[in-house]
Design a protein around this motif. Structure first.
Motif, short mmCIF file in Angstrom:
data_model
loop_
_atom_site.label_atom_id
_atom_site.label_comp_id
_atom_site.label_asym_id
_atom_site.label_seq_id
_atom_site.Cartn_x
_atom_site.Cartn_y
_atom_site.Cartn_z
N PRO A 310 -55.85 51.37 26.53
CA PRO A 310 -55.39 51.94 27.81
C PRO A 310 -55.45 53.46 27.74
O PRO A 310 -55.55 54.05 26.65
CB PRO A 310 -53.93 51.44 27.90
N LYS A 311 -55.41 54.11 28.89
CA LYS A 311 -55.40 55.58 28.91
C LYS A 311 -54.11 56.07 28.26
O LYS A 311 -53.03 55.50 28.49
CB LYS A 311 -55.43 56.08 30.35
N PRO A 312 -54.18 57.13 27.47
CA PRO A 312 -52.95 57.69 26.89
C PRO A 312 -52.00 58.15 28.01
O PRO A 312 -52.45 58.62 29.06
CB PRO A 312 -53.44 58.89 26.07
N PHE A 313 -50.70 57.98 27.77
CA PHE A 313 -49.73 58.44 28.77
C PHE A 313 -48.40 58.73 28.11
O PHE A 313 -47.83 57.88 27.40
CB PHE A 313 -49.53 57.37 29.85
N ASP A 314 -47.92 59.94 28.32
CA ASP A 314 -46.58 60.34 27.88
C ASP A 314 -45.86 60.84 29.12
O ASP A 314 -46.20 61.90 29.66
CB ASP A 314 -46.68 61.44 26.83
N PRO A 315 -44.86 60.10 29.61
CA PRO A 315 -44.21 60.48 30.88
C PRO A 315 -43.48 61.82 30.83
O PRO A 315 -43.16 62.39 31.87
CB PRO A 315 -43.22 59.33 31.12
N GLU A 319 -48.67 64.42 34.08
CA GLU A 319 -48.36 64.32 35.51
C GLU A 319 -49.12 63.14 36.11
O GLU A 319 -50.32 62.96 35.87
CB GLU A 319 -48.76 65.62 36.22
N LEU A 320 -48.43 62.35 36.90
CA LEU A 320 -49.06 61.20 37.54
C LEU A 320 -49.93 61.66 38.71
O LEU A 320 -49.53 62.55 39.48
CB LEU A 320 -48.00 60.24 38.08
N PRO A 321 -51.12 61.06 38.88
CA PRO A 321 -51.89 61.34 40.11
C PRO A 321 -51.05 60.95 41.33
O PRO A 321 -50.26 59.98 41.27
CB PRO A 321 -53.11 60.42 39.97
N ALA A 322 -51.22 61.67 42.39
CA ALA A 322 -50.39 61.45 43.60
C ALA A 322 -50.48 60.01 44.08
O ALA A 322 -49.46 59.40 44.47
CB ALA A 322 -50.83 62.41 44.70
N ALA A 323 -51.67 59.42 44.02
CA ALA A 323 -51.83 58.05 44.53
C ALA A 323 -51.05 57.05 43.68
O ALA A 323 -50.46 56.09 44.21
CB ALA A 323 -53.31 57.67 44.54
N ILE A 324 -51.01 57.28 42.36
CA ILE A 324 -50.29 56.35 41.47
C ILE A 324 -48.79 56.59 41.57
O ILE A 324 -47.99 55.65 41.56
CB ILE A 324 -50.79 56.51 40.02
N ALA A 341 -44.81 40.27 47.38
CA ALA A 341 -46.25 40.49 47.40
C ALA A 341 -46.59 41.97 47.23
O ALA A 341 -47.49 42.33 46.45
CB ALA A 341 -46.85 39.96 48.70
N THR A 342 -45.87 42.84 47.94
CA THR A 342 -46.13 44.28 47.84
C THR A 342 -45.75 44.80 46.46
O THR A 342 -46.47 45.64 45.89
CB THR A 342 -45.35 45.04 48.94
N LEU A 343 -44.63 44.34 45.93
CA LEU A 343 -44.18 44.77 44.60
C LEU A 343 -45.23 44.40 43.54
O LEU A 343 -45.60 45.24 42.71
CB LEU A 343 -42.83 44.11 44.27
N VAL A 344 -45.71 43.17 43.56
CA VAL A 344 -46.71 42.73 42.59
C VAL A 344 -47.99 43.55 42.75
O VAL A 344 -48.59 44.01 41.76
CB VAL A 344 -47.00 41.22 42.73
N ASP A 345 -48.42 43.76 43.98
CA ASP A 345 -49.65 44.51 44.24
C ASP A 345 -49.53 45.95 43.71
O ASP A 345 -50.45 46.45 43.05
CB ASP A 345 -49.93 44.54 45.74
N ALA A 346 -48.42 46.61 43.98
CA ALA A 346 -48.24 48.00 43.53
C ALA A 346 -48.24 48.09 42.00
O ALA A 346 -48.87 48.97 41.42
CB ALA A 346 -46.94 48.56 44.10
N CYS A 347 -47.53 47.17 41.35
CA CYS A 347 -47.44 47.20 39.89
C CYS A 347 -48.78 46.89 39.24
O CYS A 347 -49.14 47.49 38.21
CB CYS A 347 -46.37 46.22 39.40
N ARG A 348 -49.55 46.00 39.84
CA ARG A 348 -50.88 45.70 39.28
C ARG A 348 -51.81 46.91 39.44
O ARG A 348 -52.65 47.17 38.57
CB ARG A 348 -51.47 44.46 39.95
N LYS A 349 -51.65 47.65 40.51
CA LYS A 349 -52.47 48.86 40.69
C LYS A 349 -52.08 49.93 39.67
O LYS A 349 -52.95 50.64 39.14
CB LYS A 349 -52.31 49.40 42.12
N ILE A 350 -50.80 50.03 39.37
CA ILE A 350 -50.34 50.99 38.34
C ILE A 350 -50.94 50.62 36.99
O ILE A 350 -51.50 51.46 36.28
CB ILE A 350 -48.79 51.00 38.27
N GLU A 351 -50.85 49.35 36.62
CA GLU A 351 -51.36 48.91 35.32
C GLU A 351 -52.89 49.05 35.25
O GLU A 351 -53.44 49.41 34.22
CB GLU A 351 -50.94 47.46 35.05
N ALA A 352 -53.56 48.76 36.35
CA ALA A 352 -55.02 48.90 36.39
C ALA A 352 -55.43 50.35 36.20
O ALA A 352 -56.41 50.66 35.50
CB ALA A 352 -55.57 48.36 37.71
N HIS A 353 -54.67 51.27 36.82
CA HIS A 353 -54.97 52.70 36.67
C HIS A 353 -54.94 53.11 35.21
O HIS A 353 -55.78 53.91 34.75
CB HIS A 353 -53.96 53.54 37.47
N PHE A 354 -53.97 52.58 34.46
CA PHE A 354 -53.84 52.97 33.05
C PHE A 354 -54.72 52.14 32.11
O PHE A 354 -54.74 52.39 30.91
CB PHE A 354 -52.37 52.88 32.62
#
Length: 642
Positions: A310-315, A319-324, A341-354
């Motif tokens: 996965p992409k490296p990430f230290d919170p 800085e998070l991209p605005a879309a994420i 449905a919206t919660l699952v969709d948003a979280c899957r997009k976050i995980e896909a980004h990383f």
């Protein structure tokens, strides 16, 4: 007042078990421990599950040393936790109270703070003794309710419906899980875990269960899940919004996919929700510095190649991209609105980004644990019968229902999965289903593992076990494992202290091999040291005692030569062959024995299941062509009978 959420870090046990086959060695763990001491996790899961077996089997390390070393390094900064299977402890058989007592006492003396106790059938009776002894010796009893779902039964045809045939009513309702949690609270549980070992619990369901538990039980609630089917992160967010007290996470490089969600993502959510984790995230970043390299080492040693990272990430610094960042906000709003449905969709997009692994849709649709599925695939590859996987998957609901609808968690997931494979193989070979059955499946149906969620048909029990009545395991008949002296190690006992005796009881074959090798190595080291001194003295007197020394050297050579095994004779009689690949764990006959047709002659372990191998022929055992501990392929000749 700032809300608080406690974190149980799973990285050193469930994290490495889920993603890297439990192959982290002590040296790799030691590299992380100074930073774990700084991290201030509420708890660290470091022991139990597959760890004790694997460290002996694959790493030649002592499980007790692992626990003691971690405790020495971390101290009481974080509570060390282990996963235990109730009366089965870390093994696969029900144990007596004497063994459970000794095990809990030694574990807590070695540094364990919390024992997470579950039963594969959710039979609360099976957790009683462990709860009792954990509390007696000053530990925290964390009782886990195993989350599972009702099977997806095949659709009933028109004519079957016409004649009144119906699928069973749902069993695993909210009321079912609440009842189990209440029973565990009444036993003296110090906390309750919703244990979603398959990652199958969707956000709305876990939110409802947490609210229900908090309403009826005055105990902290922990939530444990996995990311395999794609619900993990979303369900953790829903649990946090619903008021869960503790969540289980992994550090970044061991998170996602088959593992639990990443603490770094949970931290971002909690920052936005105004919730304090109490974790030093700077120390977590240092842990990740080691884990990234360890991950590469494990992938090369276990899988032979590195997997995509996965992409490296230290919170704290990235800085998070605005879309994420907006997806985090969208997920929180959806969790608060109970919009699954919206919660699952948003979280899957976050995980896909990383770059975390995408959801495994096959596991999601099949609604079985990912580990159970991978075990079935591995078993069928060994048998060169991958083409029957779809049929084996189809058979899981009927096999599971026939066996009393057990939750699919270790060891029942392996038992049901292996039996579905056996049934598919029976079908392929034109045999009646259940012609081949593991000892564990027989014991499950018989009642030795405890009470199943639904009653088993007495006629099915008779077909599988030869008895119609449920027959619980009788611990009064329990026999301790043999603990012989080892001539090859100077005559010391195989297990020389209580901790070694416990290893032998819980892991008979693995511990026997491990302990024997340890004792032989220690003896050989001592023997070589003594031999070196003896050689020095002999050399000093060599000129005067040349002939005598020559004779003694010859005697020593002869004494130290291993007896060569007898060459196998040509096979002229009938043979007993291996029906599937596995490891020989017991041979029930010896050369010269008279045997009857259908008599058990050998036990073969395959995919952690014990398979009783019988002979089709009556006669005399002419030769045994394998030895205990040997791994054999399909169709290997095991025994000759004439």
């Amino acid at each position: 007042m700032v809300k608080k959420l406690k974190i149980r870090d799973l990285t050193l046990r469930d994290g490495q078990q889920s993603s890297f086959a439990t192959r982290m060695n002590q040296a790799q763990i030691d590299r992380c421990l100074p930073f774990y001491k700084e991290a201030d996790f509420y708890a660290m899961e470091v022991w139990g599950g597959a760890v004790p077996d694997s460290v002996m089997r694959y790493l030649n390390e002592n499980p007790w040393t692992r626990l003691e070393t971690i405790h020495k390094a971390v101290g009481n900064v974080s509570k060390l936790t282990a996963l235990s299977r109730g009366r089965n402890l870390f093994g696969y058989a029900p144990y007596t109270d004497e063994i459970i007592d000794g095990f809990c006492r030694n574990a807590i003396e070695s540094g364990l703070g919390i024992m997470r106790i579950f039963d594969a059938l959710n039979d609360v009776n099976n957790v009683k003794s462990t709860v009792k002894y954990v509390k007696q010796y000053g530990g925290i009893a964390d009782c886990a309710v195993c989350y599972t779902v009702d099977p997806k039964y095949p659709e009933i045809g028109f004519f079957a419906r016409l004649f009144g045939k119906k699928n069973p009513k749902p069993v695993f309702t909210d009321a079912y899980f609440l009842d189990k949690a209440k029973q565990m609270a009444a036993l003296g549980a110090d906390m309750i875990t919703i244990k979603d070992m398959s990652g199958l619990i969707p956000p709305k369901r876990v939110s409802g269960l947490i609210k229900l538990f908090k309403q009826h039980i005055d105990l902290p609630v922990d939530f444990h899940t996995h990311c395999t089917p794609g619900y993990g992160l979303a369900s953790v967010v829903a649990a946090i919004v619903a008021g869960v007290d503790i969540v289980d996470t992994n550090c970044w490089w061991f998170a996602g996919g088959t593992g639990a969600p990443a603490i770094e993502l949970v931290y971002v959510f909690c920052q936005k929700l105004g919730i304090d984790l109490g974790v030093n995230m700077r120390a977590v970043a240092k842990i990740n510095g080691e884990l990234k390299e360890i991950r590469k080492e494990l992938e090369l040693s276990v899988f032979g190649a590195e997997k995509p990272l996965p992409k490296p990430f230290d919170p704290l610094v990235d800085e998070l991209p605005a879309a994420i960042d907006a997806e985090f906000d969208r997920a929180i709003a959806a969790a608060k609105a109970d919009d699954e449905a919206t919660l699952v969709d948003a979280c899957r997009k976050i995980e896909a980004h990383f770059g975390f692994p995408a959801p495994n849709e096959l596991v999601q649709k099949a609604e079985i644990p990912g580990g159970m599925y991978s075990n079935m695939v591995a078993q069928l590859k060994q048998l060169k019968s991958e083409e029957i996987l779809p049929r084996a998957m189809e058979l899981i609901p009927s096999v599971r229902l026939a066996a009393g609808l057990p939750p699919l968690v270790t060891p029942t997931s392996q038992i049901v999965g292996a039996q579905a494979v056996n049934c598919a193989l029976d079908e392929k070979a034109g045999r009646p289903m259940y012609s081949n059955k593991s000892s564990q499946f027989v014991n499950l149906v018989k009642g030795e593992y405890g009470k199943t969620p639904v009653e088993i048909d007495p006629e099915f029990r008779f077909k599988i076990c030869g008895v119609r009545e449920e027959t619980p395991y009788d611990t009064s008949k329990y026999k301790m494992q043999p603990n012989p002296e080892l001539p090859e190690a100077g005559g010391v006992k195989l297990a020389e202290n209580e901790k070694e005796v416990l290893l032998l009881e819980l892991f008979p074959m693995v511990a026997k091999t491990y302990l024997t090798n340890c004792k032989k190595a220690a003896y050989e080291k001592s023997f070589k040291a003594k031999a070196a001194k003896a050689v020095e003295k002999v050399a000093e007197a060599a000129s005067a005692l040349k002939d005598k020394v020559k004779g003694k050297v010859q005697e020593l050579k002869e004494a130290m030569q291993e007896k060569a095994p007898a060459e196998p004779q040509p096979i002229t009689g009938n043979t007993v062959n291996a029906p599937l690949p596995g490891r020989v764990i017991a041979i029930a006959v010896k050369v010269g024995d008279r045997v009857k047709a259908d008599q058990e002659v050998l036990t073969l372990e395959a995919m952690k299941m014990e398979n009783s191998i019988t002979t089709d022929y009556a006669g005399t055992v002419k030769q045994i062509l394998v030895s205990e501990g040997e791994t054999v392929p399909t169709d290997a000749v095991l025994i000759e009978i004439e």
